[in-house]
Scaffold this motif. Structure first.
Motif, PDB file in Angstrom:
ATOM      1  N   ILE A  58      31.126  37.593  42.245  1.00 19.45           N
ATOM      2  CA  ILE A  58      30.358  38.832  42.158  1.00 19.45           C
ATOM      3  C   ILE A  58      30.986  39.720  41.083  1.00 19.45           C
ATOM      4  O   ILE A  58      32.203  39.756  40.926  1.00 19.45           O
ATOM      5  N   LEU A  59      30.145  40.413  40.346  1.00 24.42           N
ATOM      6  CA  LEU A  59      30.582  41.355  39.326  1.00 24.42           C
ATOM      7  C   LEU A  59      30.312  42.741  39.898  1.00 24.42           C
ATOM      8  O   LEU A  59      29.149  43.116  40.097  1.00 24.42           O
ATOM      9  N   VAL A  60      31.383  43.480  40.204  1.00 26.27           N
ATOM     10  CA  VAL A  60      31.243  44.733  40.950  1.00 26.27           C
ATOM     11  C   VAL A  60      32.014  45.872  40.281  1.00 26.27           C
ATOM     12  O   VAL A  60      33.004  45.645  39.597  1.00 26.27           O
ATOM     13  N   SER A  61      31.544  47.095  40.533  1.00 27.82           N
ATOM     14  CA  SER A  61      32.105  48.285  39.904  1.00 27.82           C
ATOM     15  C   SER A  61      33.044  49.029  40.857  1.00 27.82           C
ATOM     16  O   SER A  61      32.780  49.125  42.048  1.00 27.82           O
ATOM     17  N   PHE A  62      34.094  49.599  40.282  1.00 23.01           N
ATOM     18  CA  PHE A  62      35.000  50.428  41.078  1.00 23.01           C
ATOM     19  C   PHE A  62      34.334  51.733  41.525  1.00 23.01           C
ATOM     20  O   PHE A  62      34.901  52.481  42.306  1.00 23.01           O
ATOM     21  N   MET A  63      33.121  51.988  41.077  1.00 20.10           N
ATOM     22  CA  MET A  63      32.369  53.140  41.574  1.00 20.10           C
ATOM     23  C   MET A  63      31.944  52.898  43.026  1.00 20.10           C
ATOM     24  O   MET A  63      31.628  53.831  43.744  1.00 20.10           O
ATOM     25  N   ALA A  64      31.939  51.646  43.466  1.00 22.25           N
ATOM     26  CA  ALA A  64      31.543  51.276  44.830  1.00 22.25           C
ATOM     27  C   ALA A  64      32.789  51.130  45.701  1.00 22.25           C
ATOM     28  O   ALA A  64      33.805  50.581  45.254  1.00 22.25           O
ATOM     29  N   ASN A  69      38.398  47.507  48.056  1.00 16.13           N
ATOM     30  CA  ASN A  69      38.740  46.669  49.210  1.00 16.13           C
ATOM     31  C   ASN A  69      38.832  45.200  48.802  1.00 16.13           C
ATOM     32  O   ASN A  69      39.743  44.478  49.219  1.00 16.13           O
ATOM     33  N   LEU A  70      37.882  44.753  47.994  1.00 15.21           N
ATOM     34  CA  LEU A  70      37.880  43.360  47.522  1.00 15.21           C
ATOM     35  C   LEU A  70      39.054  43.098  46.584  1.00 15.21           C
ATOM     36  O   LEU A  70      39.737  42.084  46.700  1.00 15.21           O
ATOM     37  N   ALA A  71      39.301  44.017  45.645  1.00 17.83           N
ATOM     38  CA  ALA A  71      40.378  43.843  44.670  1.00 17.83           C
ATOM     39  C   ALA A  71      41.746  43.833  45.341  1.00 17.83           C
ATOM     40  O   ALA A  71      42.664  43.152  44.877  1.00 17.83           O
ATOM     41  N   ASP A  72      41.878  44.567  46.446  1.00 19.37           N
ATOM     42  CA  ASP A  72      43.147  44.609  47.177  1.00 19.37           C
ATOM     43  C   ASP A  72      43.343  43.405  48.092  1.00 19.37           C
ATOM     44  O   ASP A  72      44.358  43.312  48.780  1.00 19.37           O
ATOM     45  N   GLY A  73      42.365  42.513  48.136  1.00 17.71           N
ATOM     46  CA  GLY A  73      42.508  41.275  48.906  1.00 17.71           C
ATOM     47  C   GLY A  73      42.423  41.455  50.412  1.00 17.71           C
ATOM     48  O   GLY A  73      42.949  40.645  51.162  1.00 17.71           O
ATOM     49  N   THR A 102      39.660  36.708  48.752  1.00 23.49           N
ATOM     50  CA  THR A 102      39.206  37.295  47.493  1.00 23.49           C
ATOM     51  C   THR A 102      40.305  37.265  46.440  1.00 23.49           C
ATOM     52  O   THR A 102      41.493  37.352  46.763  1.00 23.49           O
ATOM     53  N   SER A 103      39.882  37.144  45.194  1.00 19.73           N
ATOM     54  CA  SER A 103      40.818  37.270  44.078  1.00 19.73           C
ATOM     55  C   SER A 103      40.060  37.794  42.873  1.00 19.73           C
ATOM     56  O   SER A 103      38.873  37.525  42.702  1.00 19.73           O
ATOM     57  N   GLN A 104      40.762  38.560  42.059  1.00 20.31           N
ATOM     58  CA  GLN A 104      40.154  39.125  40.857  1.00 20.31           C
ATOM     59  C   GLN A 104      40.350  38.143  39.710  1.00 20.31           C
ATOM     60  O   GLN A 104      41.431  37.581  39.528  1.00 20.31           O
ATOM     61  N   ILE A 105      39.291  37.941  38.930  1.00 25.82           N
ATOM     62  CA  ILE A 105      39.330  37.034  37.785  1.00 25.82           C
ATOM     63  C   ILE A 105      39.658  37.843  36.532  1.00 25.82           C
ATOM     64  O   ILE A 105      39.064  38.901  36.284  1.00 25.82           O
ATOM     65  N   GLU A 106      40.590  37.336  35.751  1.00 28.54           N
ATOM     66  CA  GLU A 106      41.012  38.028  34.537  1.00 28.54           C
ATOM     67  C   GLU A 106      39.865  38.097  33.525  1.00 28.54           C
ATOM     68  O   GLU A 106      39.215  37.095  33.230  1.00 28.54           O
ATOM     69  N   ILE A 137      34.564  44.544  37.593  1.00 27.04           N
ATOM     70  CA  ILE A 137      35.504  43.427  37.664  1.00 27.04           C
ATOM     71  C   ILE A 137      34.795  42.236  38.301  1.00 27.04           C
ATOM     72  O   ILE A 137      33.806  42.395  39.017  1.00 27.04           O
ATOM     73  N   LEU A 138      35.317  41.063  38.012  1.00 28.27           N
ATOM     74  CA  LEU A 138      34.771  39.831  38.571  1.00 28.27           C
ATOM     75  C   LEU A 138      35.659  39.404  39.737  1.00 28.27           C
ATOM     76  O   LEU A 138      36.874  39.276  39.587  1.00 28.27           O
ATOM     77  N   ILE A 139      35.031  39.239  40.888  1.00 27.61           N
ATOM     78  CA  ILE A 139      35.746  38.851  42.109  1.00 27.61           C
ATOM     79  C   ILE A 139      35.297  37.461  42.534  1.00 27.61           C
ATOM     80  O   ILE A 139      34.094  37.170  42.578  1.00 27.61           O
ATOM     81  N   ALA A 140      36.270  36.620  42.849  1.00 24.66           N
ATOM     82  CA  ALA A 140      35.992  35.309  43.421  1.00 24.66           C
ATOM     83  C   ALA A 140      36.078  35.433  44.941  1.00 24.66           C
ATOM     84  O   ALA A 140      37.025  36.029  45.472  1.00 24.66           O
ATOM     85  N   LEU A 141      35.081  34.901  45.627  1.00 22.42           N
ATOM     86  CA  LEU A 141      35.051  34.866  47.093  1.00 22.42           C
ATOM     87  C   LEU A 141      35.173  33.392  47.491  1.00 22.42           C
ATOM     88  O   LEU A 141      34.222  32.620  47.329  1.00 22.42           O
ATOM     89  N   GLN A 142      36.339  33.018  47.972  1.00 22.98           N
ATOM     90  CA  GLN A 142      36.594  31.630  48.351  1.00 22.98           C
ATOM     91  C   GLN A 142      36.391  31.476  49.855  1.00 22.98           C
ATOM     92  O   GLN A 142      37.124  32.063  50.644  1.00 22.98           O
TER      93      GLN A 142
END
Length: 176
Positions: A58-64, A69-73, A102-106, A137-142
């Motif tokens: 998912i491509l998500v904004s820090f405005m949300a 929560n996702l970026a912090d794992g 979750t993990s953030q993709i570079e 940011i791009l988040i991977a949901l495994q």
């Protein structure tokens, strides 16, 4: 006919329906997200997604709220659910719920470029615009594990590969 007979008849008719997990994912364009913040406050939202191999992106904004929560794992749950207008029975909507790591993709990495290209193919040119915005940011949901329901008496455990492990209804619903 009294309630007891109706319930018994429903139990007899409630047979598992063949799982169609991959088909549900393929016909869905966005996922429902459930996250929690540092204080444990829940937040629900949604995001358009793509699947590459067995990972959802998912491509998500820090405005949300959900993005931090996702970026912090933190613990995350993802849900795919049949459209209300397409369901035959609102209480038995087809759905897949997954616990996900979750993990953030570079940014500008090989996987970033591959996924952003697939997001654009799936969701349109708007992806070109938002992918350039620095708050996205791009988040991977495994997937870790989950459950799939496609009708009364038709619920299954799902593994990290989104494969059915087993039917989970070993006891029918009980009425008063």
């Amino acid at each position: 006919m009294n309630h007891t007979n109706t319930q018994e008849e429903a139990n007899r008719k409630a047979k598992p329906v063949a799982p169609k997990v991959k088909e549900l994912i393929e016909r869905t364009k966005s996922v429902i997200l459930a996250t929690v913040d540092a204080e444990g406050t829940p937040n629900s939202s949604y995001a358009p997604f793509v699947q590459v191999d067995n990972t959802l992106y998912i491509l998500v904004s820090f405005m949300a709220k959900h993005t931090k929560n996702l970026a912090d794992g933190r613990k995350t749950s993802v849900m795919f659910i049949e459209d209300e207008s397409a369901t035959k029975q609102i209480y038995a909507r087809e759905r897949l719920t997954i616990e996900a790591a979750t993990s953030q993709i570079e940014r500008d990495s090989e996987i970033w470029n591959t996924v952003v290209t697939k997001l654009k193919e799936t969701h349109g040119k708007v992806v070109d615009v938002i992918a350039e915005m620095q708050d996205f940011i791009l988040i991977a949901l495994q997937p870790v594990k989950g459950s799939y329901v496609n009708g009364f008496g038709s619920a299954y455990f799902v593994d990290e590969n989104l494969e059915i492990l087993e039917h989970r209804n070993d006891v029918n619903h009980q009425s008063k």
